[in-house]
Design an enzyme around this catalytic site. Structure first.
Site, PDB file in Angstrom:
ATOM      1  N   ASP A  84       0.184 -13.189  40.494  1.00 13.33           N
ATOM      2  CA  ASP A  84      -0.170 -14.336  41.323  1.00 13.33           C
ATOM      3  C   ASP A  84      -0.259 -13.956  42.804  1.00 13.33           C
ATOM      4  O   ASP A  84       0.675 -13.407  43.366  1.00 13.33           O
ATOM      5  CB  ASP A  84       0.891 -15.423  41.103  1.00 13.33           C
ATOM      6  CG  ASP A  84       0.547 -16.738  41.760  1.00 13.33           C
ATOM      7  OD1 ASP A  84      -0.616 -16.909  42.161  1.00 13.33           O
ATOM      8  OD2 ASP A  84       1.438 -17.592  41.859  1.00 13.33           O
ATOM      9  N   GLU A 106      -9.569 -13.136  39.372  1.00  9.56           N
ATOM     10  CA  GLU A 106      -9.819 -14.364  40.147  1.00  9.56           C
ATOM     11  C   GLU A 106      -9.763 -13.985  41.621  1.00  9.56           C
ATOM     12  O   GLU A 106      -8.958 -13.144  42.020  1.00  9.56           O
ATOM     13  CB  GLU A 106      -8.755 -15.425  39.851  1.00  9.56           C
ATOM     14  CG  GLU A 106      -8.810 -16.619  40.809  1.00  9.56           C
ATOM     15  CD  GLU A 106      -7.783 -17.702  40.506  1.00  9.56           C
ATOM     16  OE1 GLU A 106      -6.989 -18.040  41.408  1.00  9.56           O
ATOM     17  OE2 GLU A 106      -7.778 -18.208  39.380  1.00  9.56           O
TER      18      GLU A 106
END
Length: 421
Positions: free
Chosen positions: A83, A180
């Site tokens: 993350d 991403e």
């Protein structure tokens, strides 16, 4: 995207598990959605900052996810997300993760070399003039100045994303992970024109992104509802979805490329808008940080009474005493009114119901206290310092905590966004 490459499904949900004890309860929410005919890929995410504070390693997140999948006989896709990763922090995530949120917010606005910007502008004459996005009534004009200015603001960030992507690809191999690009932690929302130009740059950089997280208008504070104009959010999301569809056709980006909404959790007021856009465009979405698991653990402990309630009160007292230190890293994503924080002495006298009613996010409840909730949200460091005392109580009260975790993720997040009823 290459044939056989790892592919993120149309619907996915990013959920955190700071202490690594609730993966089964979280996965159970996805099982319940699948029972109703909707597949939602769970993506377990935990940031480098959280690992550092808690003293955990990324492989602990992978281990918890794998064990949950085995225990619940989950046969669909699932992922473990590094993350908000950067070139400086990616190394420890290369082995255990297969989803990478590449965060380039710090590079937005930093100047790229003039020659690189000039080459980008020359390479994309197709972006100049009127652009018509499918499903959007009005068209958008892109001038050479727009192209130049957007390149100046974002090209260095995209180049940085490319460096991180290639570092991961070098370790894991092409197509063996989901990339991403995150641009949500910046000062203002990107326009659809900017997003389209950014996507062209990402394609140039050779990053086969499957999700992109732009910045939306409004405040996305941690663990509480959206603050802003819901109609404006719905329009921005529609324009972003249309810009993504245009870029996929124009630049050969992966067909399953979709929006990632970094919600900070619990943005209940915009969930109908997200759902409406998904239906309008038949679009997928990655809803990230859905379900404030650590707070559901506290709610479960308080609900259990006895030692659990006592520890929940102790954690609040410590968080209150160290509130400035705890809040500092999250200053841009919390809004705590000090006048609305109950004193530790007051909380010490609360019943289980008083504690859980103040903490549980039920916006129309008179007892709900968003300042109390936000302080505890950033106060997980207090529980981390308790070590086994905290973890032992989690394990002793697993059933009641798991019920809260599953109900929260399923009823408050999955149902309104992905099931719509």
């Amino acid at each position: 995207m290459a044939s056989g490459a790892m592919k993120l499904s149309k619907y996915s949900i990013g959920t955190g598990d700071r202490f690594g004890h609730q993966a089964k309860a979280q996965l159970q929410a996805c099982v319940q959605a699948l029972d109703r005919g909707t597949e939602i890929a769970p993506v377990w995410n935990k940031s480098n900052r959280e690992h550092t504070i808690i003293g955990s390693e990324p492989d602990s997140t992978r281990r918890a996810a794998d064990e949950a999948v085995q225990a619940l006989h989950w046969e669909k896709a699932y992922f473990c997300d590094a993350d908000h990763i950067t070139l400086q922090t990616v190394e420890r995530y290369l082995a255990p993760c297969d989803f990478y949120t590449i965060d380039v917010a710090d590079a937005i606005g930093k100047p790229a070399p003039a020659a690189a910007i000039e080459a980008f502008v020359k390479r994309h004459p197709e972006l100049l003039g009127q652009i018509q996005l499918e499903g959007i009534e009005e068209s958008f004009a892109i001038t050479p100045e727009d192209l130049q200015q957007t390149g100046e603001k974002f090209l260095a960030a995209v180049k940085q994303a490319g460096e991180v992507y290639r570092k991961i690809e070098g370790a894991k191999g092409k197509g063996n992970f989901v990339p991403e690009v995150s641009m949500d932690e910046t000062d203002r929302a990107q326009s659809p024109v900017e997003l389209l130009i950014i996507l062209a740059a990402i394609a140039d950089e050779g990053i086969p992104i499957q999700t992109i997280a732009p910045k939306f208008s409004g405040r996305f504070n941690k663990g509480v509802d959206y603050v802003g104009n819901v109609g404006q959010f719905e329009r921005e999301m529609a324009l972003d979805i249309a810009a993504i569809a245009y870029a996929v056709r124009q630049y050969g980006l992966p067909e399953n490329l979709k929006l990632s909404v970094h919600s900070g959790s619990d943005k209940f007021s915009i969930y109908p808008a997200i759902r409406a856009n998904m239906q309008r465009f038949d679009a997928g979405v990655h809803l990230k940080t859905a379900g404030t698991t650590w707070l559901e653990e506290l709610i479960g402990l308080a609900e259990s009474g006895g030692d659990g309630l006592a520890l929940a009160k102790e954690i609040y007292a410590e968080a209150f005493a160290h509130r400035e230190e705890l809040c500092a890293p999250y200053a841009t994503v919390i809004d705590i009114d000090p006048a609305k924080l109950p004193s530790p002495q007051e909380v010490a006298g609360w019943s289980s119901e008083q504690y859980t009613s103040a903490l549980r996010h039920v916006p129309n409840s008179a007892a709900y206290n968003s300042s109390f909730r936000q302080l505890l949200h950033v106060g997980f460091k207090v529980a981390a310092k308790l070590g086994r005392r905290y973890l032992d109580l989690l394990e002793a009260n697993e059933a009641i905590i798991a019920r809260n975790v599953t109900e929260n993720l399923y009823d408050r997040h999955i149902v309104p966004v992905f099931l719509g009823k």
